[in-house]
Design a protein around this motif. Structure first.
Motif: not given
Length: 321
Positions: A229, A232-234, A236
């Motif tokens: 996280k 990458d906030e999502s 992925t």
């Protein structure tokens, strides 16, 4: 008169040429008759029927097990060598195996990585366990094979249940078989030369630390990584192959474990790079005058990326055409 036993010799082909020739010589020197189907192409049902007949007519089945499982028989799902071994057992044939030692296998694999099973590794290990649970001996060099053959055949000669070939009405058939085997040995020698040429060509194409481009790509495409996280906030998920290709510029310039490195660089350094280093696509470099280290794309890695670009361009061209 001493009976002559017909010995069916089974093994994979490309990696066992020298060992099989040693076994054939040992059988002949012991006064017996070698037989084998290595000169026939795999996958033909009529040839499988011929193999069955040869095994049925043989007194002894000998397996030389190296580091390869071999091509698969679509009917049984086993390799042809595995299928032959089981078929001989089902027919009640006397079986014995000569199995390569791990140290010898590693030496052969260093000479040619294709001599060690990768694609069907689990099936190979299961087959090897099956073989070692029956009559078997290990070998480290050619003399071990010759000695094992001589000792084993000496024991089978005393087995009255083995008919073998004897001098009487069948002497003409005996001579015919010997002539056929002599011709097979000549053909085998020619195939050995052709095989050496093919191996040289194959070695020229194997330039990713002993792996083919397609092999490495296949592994990377089946390995999934999940971005944390903080990177990458999502969070992925993507394949290791997609990450390596999409971040080619990052790897080319290099990532470090410097305290000044951002979260992405540190994640790549500690979590992604080690997976790619095992295939020789990346390497660790010591940076002069600093306390941190850098991981950067190797020559093999650049060749891998170049091959991918060539492959991609070919796909685009085929679509346009």
């Amino acid at each position: 008169m001493k009976k002559k036993l017909q010995v069916f010799i089974s093994s994979t082909y490309i990696d066992m040429i020298e060992e099989r020739q040693a076994a054939v010589t040992a059988v002949l020197n012991a006064g017996h008759i070698p037989a084998g189907m290595e000169l026939f192409k795999s996958g033909d049902q009529s040839q499988k029927d011929t193999i069955k007949r040869w095994i049925d007519e043989s007194d002894v089945y000998m397996l030389i097990l190296g580091g390869r499982y071999g091509s698969l028989d679509p009917e049984s799902g086993k390799s042809y060598t595995h299928w032959e071994y089981d078929y001989a057992g089902e027919q009640g044939k006397r079986r014995f195996a000569i199995v390569i030692k791990d140290e010898k296998l590693m030496d052969k694999a260093r000479e040619n990585p294709n001599f060690m099973e990768r694609e069907h590794y689990t099936q190979y290990q299961n087959f090897k366990s099956e073989v070692l649970n029956n009559i078997s001996k290990f070998y480290e060099d050619i003399k071990d094979i010759k000695l094992t053959v001589m000792e084993s055949l000496k024991e089978y000669e005393a087995d009255d249940s083995l008919v073998g070939w004897v001098k009487s009405d069948s002497i003409q058939n005996n001579e015919k078989i010997l002539l056929e085997n002599t011709e097979l040995l000549k053909e085998n020698a020619q195939l050995s030369k052709e095989n050496d040429i093919l191996n040289q060509k194959l070695a020229q194409k194997t330039d990713l630390n002993g792996f083919q481009y397609a092999e490495v790509k296949s592994v990377l495409e089946t390995t999934v990584i999940k971005l944390p996280k903080k990177v990458d906030e999502s969070e992925t998920e993507m394949t290791l192959f997609k990450f390596f290709v999409s971040r080619a510029n990052l790897f080319s310039t290099g990532v470090t474990n410097s305290s000044r490195s951002n979260d992405l660089a540190l994640y790549v350094y500690y979590n992604v790079a080690p997976k790619l280093m095992q295939f020789g696509l990346l390497e660790k470099l010591k940076v002069t005058g600093v306390q941190y280290e850098k991981i950067q794309t190797t020559k093999e890695g650049l060749r891998f990326l170049a091959q991918h670009e060539i492959e991609k361009a070919a796909r685009i061209k085929s679509v346009k055409d």
